[in-house]
Design a protein around this motif. Structure first.
Motif, mmCIF file in Angstrom:
data_model
loop_
_atom_site.group_PDB
_atom_site.id
_atom_site.type_symbol
_atom_site.label_atom_id
_atom_site.label_comp_id
_atom_site.label_asym_id
_atom_site.label_seq_id
_atom_site.Cartn_x
_atom_site.Cartn_y
_atom_site.Cartn_z
ATOM 1 N N ILE A 61 -17.881 -6.930 7.995
ATOM 2 C CA ILE A 61 -17.332 -5.734 7.347
ATOM 3 C C ILE A 61 -17.111 -4.652 8.392
ATOM 4 O O ILE A 61 -16.121 -3.908 8.352
ATOM 5 C CB ILE A 61 -18.282 -5.196 6.265
ATOM 6 N N ARG A 62 -18.047 -4.568 9.338
ATOM 7 C CA ARG A 62 -17.913 -3.547 10.372
ATOM 8 C C ARG A 62 -16.632 -3.751 11.167
ATOM 9 O O ARG A 62 -15.896 -2.802 11.461
ATOM 10 C CB ARG A 62 -19.122 -3.615 11.307
ATOM 11 N N MET B 47 -9.303 2.948 1.109
ATOM 12 C CA MET B 47 -9.855 1.655 1.494
ATOM 13 C C MET B 47 -10.913 1.830 2.557
ATOM 14 O O MET B 47 -11.958 1.174 2.525
ATOM 15 C CB MET B 47 -8.737 0.756 2.019
ATOM 16 N N ILE B 48 -10.638 2.724 3.501
ATOM 17 C CA ILE B 48 -11.628 2.931 4.569
ATOM 18 C C ILE B 48 -12.908 3.503 3.983
ATOM 19 O O ILE B 48 -14.019 3.125 4.375
ATOM 20 C CB ILE B 48 -11.038 3.856 5.653
ATOM 21 N N ASN C 180 -22.452 -8.101 7.177
ATOM 22 C CA ASN C 180 -22.399 -6.724 7.646
ATOM 23 C C ASN C 180 -21.526 -6.598 8.893
ATOM 24 O O ASN C 180 -20.672 -5.713 8.976
ATOM 25 C CB ASN C 180 -23.833 -6.279 7.965
ATOM 26 N N VAL D 248 -6.863 -7.029 2.513
ATOM 27 C CA VAL D 248 -8.069 -6.208 2.461
ATOM 28 C C VAL D 248 -8.142 -5.473 1.134
ATOM 29 O O VAL D 248 -9.210 -5.385 0.515
ATOM 30 C CB VAL D 248 -8.093 -5.213 3.638
ATOM 31 N N TRP E 95 -19.431 0.217 1.513
ATOM 32 C CA TRP E 95 -19.942 -1.135 1.529
ATOM 33 C C TRP E 95 -20.884 -1.336 2.721
ATOM 34 O O TRP E 95 -21.967 -1.907 2.603
ATOM 35 C CB TRP E 95 -18.764 -2.107 1.597
ATOM 36 N N LEU E 96 -20.454 -0.834 3.870
ATOM 37 C CA LEU E 96 -21.278 -0.954 5.069
ATOM 38 C C LEU E 96 -22.628 -0.298 4.864
ATOM 39 O O LEU E 96 -23.668 -0.871 5.175
ATOM 40 C CB LEU E 96 -20.570 -0.265 6.245
ATOM 41 N N LEU F 247 -30.224 -4.483 4.137
ATOM 42 C CA LEU F 247 -30.894 -5.169 5.240
ATOM 43 C C LEU F 247 -32.248 -4.545 5.504
ATOM 44 O O LEU F 247 -33.260 -5.250 5.673
ATOM 45 C CB LEU F 247 -30.041 -5.075 6.508
ATOM 46 N N LEU G 204 0.814 -1.200 0.000
ATOM 47 C CA LEU G 204 0.000 0.000 0.000
ATOM 48 C C LEU G 204 0.847 1.248 0.000
ATOM 49 O O LEU G 204 1.802 1.351 0.752
ATOM 50 C CB LEU G 204 -0.869 0.027 1.252
ATOM 51 N N LEU H 204 -3.332 -5.612 5.369
ATOM 52 C CA LEU H 204 -3.758 -4.531 4.492
ATOM 53 C C LEU H 204 -3.767 -4.980 3.043
ATOM 54 O O LEU H 204 -4.650 -4.626 2.276
ATOM 55 C CB LEU H 204 -2.795 -3.338 4.645
ATOM 56 N N LEU I 105 -13.884 -5.195 10.160
ATOM 57 C CA LEU I 105 -12.756 -4.786 9.326
ATOM 58 C C LEU I 105 -12.611 -3.276 9.313
ATOM 59 O O LEU I 105 -11.504 -2.725 9.404
ATOM 60 C CB LEU I 105 -12.985 -5.270 7.893
ATOM 61 N N HIS I 106 -13.765 -2.615 9.188
ATOM 62 C CA HIS I 106 -13.781 -1.148 9.107
ATOM 63 C C HIS I 106 -13.166 -0.541 10.366
ATOM 64 O O HIS I 106 -12.292 0.325 10.301
ATOM 65 C CB HIS I 106 -15.229 -0.709 8.937
ATOM 66 N N LEU J 227 -9.423 -1.067 10.432
ATOM 67 C CA LEU J 227 -8.663 -0.165 9.572
ATOM 68 C C LEU J 227 -8.641 1.250 10.124
ATOM 69 O O LEU J 227 -7.628 1.948 10.035
ATOM 70 C CB LEU J 227 -9.256 -0.160 8.163
ATOM 71 N N LEU J 228 -9.783 1.673 10.695
ATOM 72 C CA LEU J 228 -9.809 3.013 11.296
ATOM 73 C C LEU J 228 -8.776 3.095 12.410
ATOM 74 O O LEU J 228 -8.055 4.085 12.536
ATOM 75 C CB LEU J 228 -11.200 3.300 11.870
ATOM 76 N N LEU K 37 -14.783 0.729 2.344
ATOM 77 C CA LEU K 37 -15.409 -0.121 3.342
ATOM 78 C C LEU K 37 -16.651 0.521 3.913
ATOM 79 O O LEU K 37 -17.676 -0.144 4.099
ATOM 80 C CB LEU K 37 -14.430 -0.407 4.480
ATOM 81 N N LEU L 49 -4.726 3.938 2.225
ATOM 82 C CA LEU L 49 -5.485 3.455 3.378
ATOM 83 C C LEU L 49 -6.789 4.227 3.510
ATOM 84 O O LEU L 49 -7.843 3.650 3.785
ATOM 85 C CB LEU L 49 -4.633 3.611 4.647
ATOM 86 N N SER M 54 -24.810 -2.324 2.561
ATOM 87 C CA SER M 54 -25.379 -3.534 3.140
ATOM 88 C C SER M 54 -26.419 -3.195 4.200
ATOM 89 O O SER M 54 -27.426 -3.908 4.338
ATOM 90 C CB SER M 54 -24.289 -4.436 3.704
#
Lengths: 244, 321
Positions: B230-231, A170-171, B227, B255, A177-178, A185, A162, B252, B233-234, B237-238, A174, A167, A181
């Motif tokens: 993923i949370r 990527m966050i 979900n 991911v 994506w969250l 739901l 990376l 990394l 992972l999130h 990373l944070l 993510l 980074l 989803s």
């Protein structure tokens, strides 16, 4: 994910070697690392302090070379080739493999033309051989070759090292994506509720219709008892009164 | 009696064993209730005892033997069979055990008797007798205990595996039960059947709505799990970005390669295929509806004609209400 497992021991080995040696000896370590057939991750070696010390010394070219292998592509190398030491054929191969990985980062469908340009390959046959033997069998890339459309669909590509800015991206991805989803739901739950309410309504409607049918049947039976001559208004009034 | 085991053996349990034990228990329990209750009460054996106090004070304990393979330090329990328990001598019927063992050996030559099972909430003192009796077949048998009472708050399986260890208590070396951890191992056939049981749909093909709701609920729970992962992972990373967690390059990289697979299905070909299939389904549904409607209308017209037939001599009917 198995690439990472395969690489893990090589990474450890090289990190140990790099931290034990200094200066000129590191040059040979770096050359060895960049020509190793199963090693594609260099950021661990980059972060070893003895390697970082190379900056500014006469061997800083090797540090730059390592950085190029970590983040750069074959075309980038060609543009700075005069500054960097000459590459062994193994290193050339590896750099081309890494180039494919970088290209796969941005697009999922890679046209043959672009690939041939990036990799300095002149015909499709060579390109496909390269992709099949050097990329897919090694396991860094998985995908489908579409010769009719002259493109390469990437389904999976191993990660490269990376850059510091990636980074944040990527966050962001993510969190998108969250959010998607979560929305999904919620909408699925709504659909479930909708299906339930619709089936309730259907059942109610069915029951109502059946009740009406029953009523009509009863009224018919009652009307049958009313004989025909009483078809005057009186008779019908009486019969309707009976129904109510 | 239970602390954690130190023998270093890893246990693998197959779902077939758990099903066998629970089936055995259910059968015995429902058979013991039937003669006592006046009405034929096919009770679900895992429920607590019904209100009628005619029942025995405690649900019956069932016993049996577990068989499997031991390779090195891994003990894999494949199958089980039932045994007769003799309450007077507090021991299992030996001849029956040996006969069964011979029969199973013929069918599964690789399987050895690894231990025995029982039901109940905790291991009893008397179990040690049975355990010692089995020690001449297998020098270190395992004791599988199934807890048949349903506890909705409990998330794991109510199955515990005990081993026997020689501990010195009050100066006397004694055998006590120690709990051992286990993992569930499945063969493909077992996985299919467990999957089937887990996804019990309305078997009469209920109404379309209940099937739809069941299907959607399945998808919902699957996405919920995705979900939450993923949370995690999130957050991780944070944390790495803020500096709380040291940067782990290999993670990394993985991911980033994962995220590059998104969006997973957005190519043009997919859109075309998807829309085509969607419109096909809609067309077929529409066509079916039309056919249904036309046949209903046809019936109505026939009934109407029969009722209002001009040439009939029955005339003079009252109007339909």
């Amino acid at each position: 994910m198995d690439i990472e497992q395969k690489q893990a021991e090589h990474i450890d080995y090289f990190v140990k070697q790099a931290s034990n040696q200094k200066g000129p000896a590191l040059a040979s370590v770096i050359t060895e690392a960049t020509s190793h057939p199963s090693l594609f991750a260099f950021s661990e070696i980059l972060s070893v302090p003895t390697v970082l010390e190379l900056q500014g010394t006469e061997h800083s070219v090797y540090l730059e070379l390592l950085r190029l292998f970590a983040h750069g592509t074959w075309s980038e190398y060609k543009s700075v080739a005069d500054r960097l030491p000459h590459l062994l054929p193994d290193q050339v191969l590896k750099l081309k493999q890494l180039t494919v990985l970088t290209l796969a980062e941005t697009n999922k469908v890679l046209p043959y033309e672009g690939l041939m340009q990036e990799l300095d390959v002149s015909n499709v046959r060579e390109l496909e051989d390269f992709l099949i033997n050097e990329c897919m069998y090694v396991g860094i890339v998985r995908g489908k070759l579409d010769q009719l459309r002259r493109c390469f669909e990437v389904q999976f590509a191993a990660g490269r090292d990376l850059r510091p800015g990636q980074l944040g991206n990527m966050i962001q991805t993510l969190s998108n994506w969250l959010v998607t989803s979560d929305d999904l739901l919620v909408s699925i739950q709504e659909k479930i509720k909708w299906a339930d309410t619709m089936s309730e309504l259907d059942k109610k409607h069915g029951k109502e219709v059946e009740e009406k049918v029953e009523e009509v049947k009863k009224s018919l039976k009652k009307l049958k008892t009313v004989s025909r001559p009483t078809l005057t208004s009186e008779g019908t009034r009486r019969s309707t009164l009976k129904v109510e | 009696m239970a602390s954690s085991s130190s023998s270093g053996l890893t246990f693998k349990l197959h779902p077939l064993v758990i099903l066998n034990i629970s089936d055995h228990y259910t059968r015995v329990k429902s058979q013991s209730q039937l003669p006592l209750l006046s009405s034929a009460h096919a009770s679900n054996g895992d429920d607590s005892a019904p209100a009628s106090s005619v029942l025995a004070s405690a649900p019956p304990r069932v016993f049996g033997c577990v068989i499997g393979v031991q390779r090195g330090r891994t003990v894999e329990i494949f199958n089980s069979f039932e045994l007769l328990y003799d309450p007077s001598t507090h021991s299992l019927d030996r001849t029956f055990l040996e006969k069964k063992q011979e029969l199973y050996k013929k069918v599964f030559p690789n399987f050895y008797i690894l231990g025995w099972y029982s039901t109940g909430s905790d291991a009893h003192e008397s179990d040690m007798h049975i355990h010692k009796a089995l020690m001449d077949i297998n020098e270190s048998p395992v004791y599988v205990l199934l807890n048949p009472s349903i506890n909705h708050a409990q998330k794991d399986l109510p199955v515990t595996i005990y081993e026997s260890e020689l501990h010195v208590i009050d100066g006397i070396p004694q055998l006590i039960f120690v709990q051992a951890s286990y993992t569930i191992e499945t063969v493909e056939a077992e996985r299919i059947s467990v999957d089937h049981v887990a996804h019990l749909k309305p078997s009469d093909g209920g109404s379309a709505a209940t099937q739809l709701a069941a299907h959607l609920t399945g998808i919902h729970s699957a996405i919920k799990m995705l979900n939450s992962r993923i949370r995690v992972l999130h957050q991780h990373l944070l944390g790495m970005q803020k500096g709380d967690i040291p940067c782990e390059n290999s993670l990394l990289r993985q991911v980033s390669s994962l995220l590059r697979r998104l969006p997973a299905i957005e190519s043009e070909k997919f859109q075309d295929d998807f829309l085509m299939e969607y419109s096909d389904t809609l067309l077929v549904t529409y066509l079916a509806m039309l056919t249904n409607c036309s046949s209903t209308t046809n019936e109505l017209v026939e009934k109407f004609n029969t009722a209002y037939d001009r040439h009939s001599r029955r005339g003079g009917r009252t109007a339909f209400i």
